[in-house]
Write an enzyme that holds these catalytic residues in place. Structure first.
Site, mmCIF file in Angstrom:
data_model
loop_
_atom_site.group_PDB
_atom_site.id
_atom_site.type_symbol
_atom_site.label_atom_id
_atom_site.label_comp_id
_atom_site.label_asym_id
_atom_site.label_seq_id
_atom_site.Cartn_x
_atom_site.Cartn_y
_atom_site.Cartn_z
ATOM 1 N N GLU A 75 21.340 82.797 20.686
ATOM 2 C CA GLU A 75 22.520 82.237 19.762
ATOM 3 C C GLU A 75 23.240 83.327 19.601
ATOM 4 O O GLU A 75 24.144 83.033 18.251
ATOM 5 C CB GLU A 75 21.673 81.774 18.501
ATOM 6 C CG GLU A 75 20.467 80.757 18.961
ATOM 7 C CD GLU A 75 20.978 79.298 19.264
ATOM 8 O OE1 GLU A 75 22.130 79.442 19.535
ATOM 9 O OE2 GLU A 75 20.183 78.500 19.243
ATOM 10 N N HIS A 95 19.780 82.669 11.148
ATOM 11 C CA HIS A 95 19.479 81.216 11.644
ATOM 12 C C HIS A 95 17.978 80.794 11.715
ATOM 13 O O HIS A 95 17.446 81.535 12.167
ATOM 14 C CB HIS A 95 20.388 81.272 12.841
ATOM 15 C CG HIS A 95 20.039 79.922 13.650
ATOM 16 N ND1 HIS A 95 20.120 78.714 13.316
ATOM 17 C CD2 HIS A 95 19.650 79.618 14.945
ATOM 18 C CE1 HIS A 95 19.844 77.689 14.272
ATOM 19 N NE2 HIS A 95 19.540 78.203 14.981
ATOM 20 N N HIS A 97 15.364 77.154 11.891
ATOM 21 C CA HIS A 97 15.250 75.636 12.206
ATOM 22 C C HIS A 97 14.354 75.094 11.107
ATOM 23 O O HIS A 97 13.216 74.506 11.494
ATOM 24 C CB HIS A 97 14.205 75.575 13.554
ATOM 25 C CG HIS A 97 15.200 76.314 14.826
ATOM 26 N ND1 HIS A 97 14.707 75.967 15.861
ATOM 27 C CD2 HIS A 97 16.279 76.694 14.762
ATOM 28 C CE1 HIS A 97 15.518 76.776 16.729
ATOM 29 N NE2 HIS A 97 16.623 76.930 16.199
ATOM 30 N N TYR A 122 22.433 76.858 -8.320
ATOM 31 C CA TYR A 122 22.182 78.104 -7.681
ATOM 32 C C TYR A 122 22.748 77.770 -5.787
ATOM 33 O O TYR A 122 23.119 78.937 -5.233
ATOM 34 C CB TYR A 122 20.596 78.403 -7.334
ATOM 35 C CG TYR A 122 20.376 78.986 -8.689
ATOM 36 C CD1 TYR A 122 20.462 80.227 -9.393
ATOM 37 C CD2 TYR A 122 19.705 78.093 -9.790
ATOM 38 C CE1 TYR A 122 20.250 80.621 -10.639
ATOM 39 C CE2 TYR A 122 19.195 78.321 -11.155
ATOM 40 C CZ TYR A 122 19.746 79.669 -11.479
ATOM 41 O OH TYR A 122 19.360 79.848 -12.688
#
Length: 216
Positions: A75, A95, A97, A122
């Protein structure tokens, strides 16, 4: 302790915390963080956040060439695009999932320009608007092109059916922001059919002004 040694250990500690709390699983997710001289430390491909070895993190020079460690995450286009388009504001990219974020990205009525509903102050403070990008094959360089197409106007994006990507001024900021993204997505899923009370436009404007949030 050198800056590089400290950052290697910090990446592994933060990654394990994310893994232990179920924010990413198996060998999913990736982190990059920039050293003061422009070099980049990156989690290797196929590695578990729960068992990272600081000595085996991928190391890139300031020109983007791999100079040490294991093979990097596939990635990398995501990470490189954020460093290119938000150079002055990005010291780390995370990153994941994460479950609720991915679930929210699959729903048909999500606002692609700002996928998180304004449920709390927030999420606005830490993330600004979160852009929902379309589905890409994992590792597809087109993901990086999609982020470049935003011209640096977003610090956080959500890859549909894949997971969130957040850039921060440093590793701690990026991790805290992506945690806030997942928690807000969880709130959105929990309250989806309950007609929750959202922050008003005036309240959002006050937050944006007070905390100098990017909101274009």
């Amino acid at each position: 302790m050198s800056e590089e040694t400290r950052l290697r250990e910090e990446i592994c500690a933060m990654a394990k915390s994310l893994f232990d709390r179920g924010l990413t699983s198996g060998s999913s997710g990736n982190i990059s963080a920039r050293l003061g001289d422009g070099r980049l430390l990156v989690t290797p491909t196929g590695s578990s956040f729960g068992r990272l070895d600081p000595a085996r993190l991928s190391l890139f020079d300031a020109g983007g060439r791999l100079i040490g460690g294991d093979k990097p995450t596939k990635e990398m286009p995501l990470h490189q695009a954020f460093y290119e388009t938000r150079a002055a504001k990005t010291g780390a990219v995370v990153h994941l999932h994460s479950c609720h974020s991915v679930a929210l990205s699959l729903l048909p009525d999500v606002d692609a320009e700002n996928m998180l509903p304004p449920l709390t102050a927030y999420s606005i403070m830490k993330l600004g608007k979160v852009k929902l990008l379309p589905y890409f094959m994992p590792g597809d360089p087109a993901m990086g092109d999609a982020i470049r197409g935003l011209a640096g106007k977003r610090s956080a994006v959500m890859l549909a059916a894949h997971g969130p990507v957040v850039a921060g001024k440093d590793l701690e900021a990026a991790v805290y922001a992506i945690e806030e993204l997942e928690e807000t997505a969880k709130l959105a899923m929990l309250t989806r059919d309950a007609n929750p009370t959202l922050l008003t436009g005036a309240q959002i404007e006050q937050i944006v002004r007070t905390f100098d949030v990017e909101w274009d």
